[in-house]
Enzyme design. Structure first.
Site, PDB file in Angstrom:
ATOM      1  N   GLY A  46       0.838  -1.198   0.000  1.00 14.20           N
ATOM      2  CA  GLY A  46       0.000   0.000   0.000  1.00 14.20           C
ATOM      3  C   GLY A  46       0.870   1.244   0.000  1.00 14.20           C
ATOM      4  N   GLN A  51       3.167   9.974   1.179  1.00 13.62           N
ATOM      5  CA  GLN A  51       4.446   9.253   1.156  1.00 13.62           C
ATOM      6  C   GLN A  51       5.270   9.592  -0.083  1.00 13.62           C
ATOM      7  OE1 GLN A  51       2.506   5.242   2.147  1.00 13.62           O
ATOM      8  NE2 GLN A  51       4.540   5.077   3.040  1.00 13.62           N
ATOM      9  N   CYS A  88       6.020  -0.190   7.103  1.00 12.13           N
ATOM     10  CA  CYS A  88       5.655   0.940   6.249  1.00 12.13           C
ATOM     11  C   CYS A  88       6.847   1.295   5.363  1.00 12.13           C
ATOM     12  CB  CYS A  88       5.301   2.134   7.139  1.00 12.13           C
ATOM     13  SG  CYS A  88       4.896   3.632   6.244  1.00 12.13           S
ATOM     14  N   LEU A  89       6.577   1.601   4.095  1.00 10.57           N
ATOM     15  CA  LEU A  89       7.665   1.955   3.172  1.00 10.57           C
ATOM     16  C   LEU A  89       8.402   3.217   3.615  1.00 10.57           C
ATOM     17  CD1 LEU A  89       5.988   1.236  -0.288  1.00 10.57           C
ATOM     18  CD2 LEU A  89       7.724  -0.140   0.865  1.00 10.57           C
ATOM     19  N   HIS A 130      -4.121   1.482   7.774  1.00  6.84           N
ATOM     20  CA  HIS A 130      -2.759   2.046   7.744  1.00  6.84           C
ATOM     21  C   HIS A 130      -2.678   3.187   6.724  1.00  6.84           C
ATOM     22  CE1 HIS A 130       1.806   1.407   7.744  1.00  6.84           C
ATOM     23  NE2 HIS A 130       1.601   2.178   6.692  1.00  6.84           N
ATOM     24  N   GLU A 131      -3.210   2.956   5.519  1.00  5.42           N
ATOM     25  CA  GLU A 131      -3.081   3.968   4.456  1.00  5.42           C
ATOM     26  C   GLU A 131      -3.968   5.180   4.742  1.00  5.42           C
ATOM     27  OE1 GLU A 131      -0.578   3.583   2.744  1.00  5.42           O
ATOM     28  OE2 GLU A 131      -0.300   1.442   3.030  1.00  5.42           O
ATOM     29  N   HIS A 134      -2.334   7.479   7.092  1.00  7.29           N
ATOM     30  CA  HIS A 134      -1.334   8.350   6.456  1.00  7.29           C
ATOM     31  C   HIS A 134      -1.961   9.671   6.000  1.00  7.29           C
ATOM     32  CE1 HIS A 134       2.508   6.312   6.150  1.00  7.29           C
ATOM     33  NE2 HIS A 134       1.981   5.204   5.667  1.00  7.29           N
TER      34      HIS A 134
HETATM   35 NI    NI Z   1       2.826   3.315   5.490  1.00 11.64          NI
END
Ligand code: NI
Length: 157
Positions: A46, A51, A88-89, A130-131, A134
């Site tokens: 995701g 991000q 998380c990226l 999670h997304e 963000h």
């Molecule tokens: Ni993330």
């Protein structure tokens, strides 16, 4: 499609609230394409627009069942609770346990700005939460459970 640089923990953009998208422009479609490319190249499940430095309420998710594109996503129903490890990226090489609902239903707009609803369990439910977090400047580490507080159920013999 183009890869966009991923913003990492410490970058102020990750802590800002994203704005709703009023209409789908060519720029929004390009953003969706670039976010998918970036997510796949980074081997994530995701990615949210902040991000890649864009404060718009746009998310892409693929937990292995195909690409989902969500514009202005909102959680409209949740059930249950599930504690799993999350990553998380934007926080490479880290993970922590986070409690999320076991089931989540989301409404959003698709790239044609039509109303869509998605529901997911387990990893997909977790990815929705999670997304969407963000988009409000929230990172999973804000919700992490300290390892020493984790109680694993003992397995019966
Ligand atoms: Ni993330």
């Amino acid at each position: 499609m183009a890869f966009r640089n991923i913003r990492y923990e410490g970058d102020a953009v990750l802590r800002k609230k994203s704005r709703p998208v009023p209409e789908v422009t060519k720029g929004v479609r390009t953003l969706l394409d670039d976010m998918a490319e970036t997510m796949y190249r980074a081997k994530g499940v995701g990615l949210a627009a902040p991000q890649v430095g864009i404060l718009k309420r746009v998310v892409v998710i693929d937990v292995g069942d195909g690409l989902m594109e969500l514009i202005n996503p909102e959680i409209i129903e949740t059930r249950g609770a599930d504690i799993q490890e999350e990553a998380c990226l934007s926080l490479p090489n880290k993970s922590a346990y986070v409690e999320r609902p076991e089931y989540v239903k989301v409404k959003a707009k698709n790239r044609d700005f039509e109303d869509v609803e998605y529901e997911g369990e387990g990893l997909l439910a977790r990815a929705f939460c999670h997304e969407i977090d963000h988009l409000d400047g929230i990172l999973y580490i804000d919700k992490k459970i300290d390892e020493e507080d984790l109680i694993f159920e003992e397995e019966d013999d």
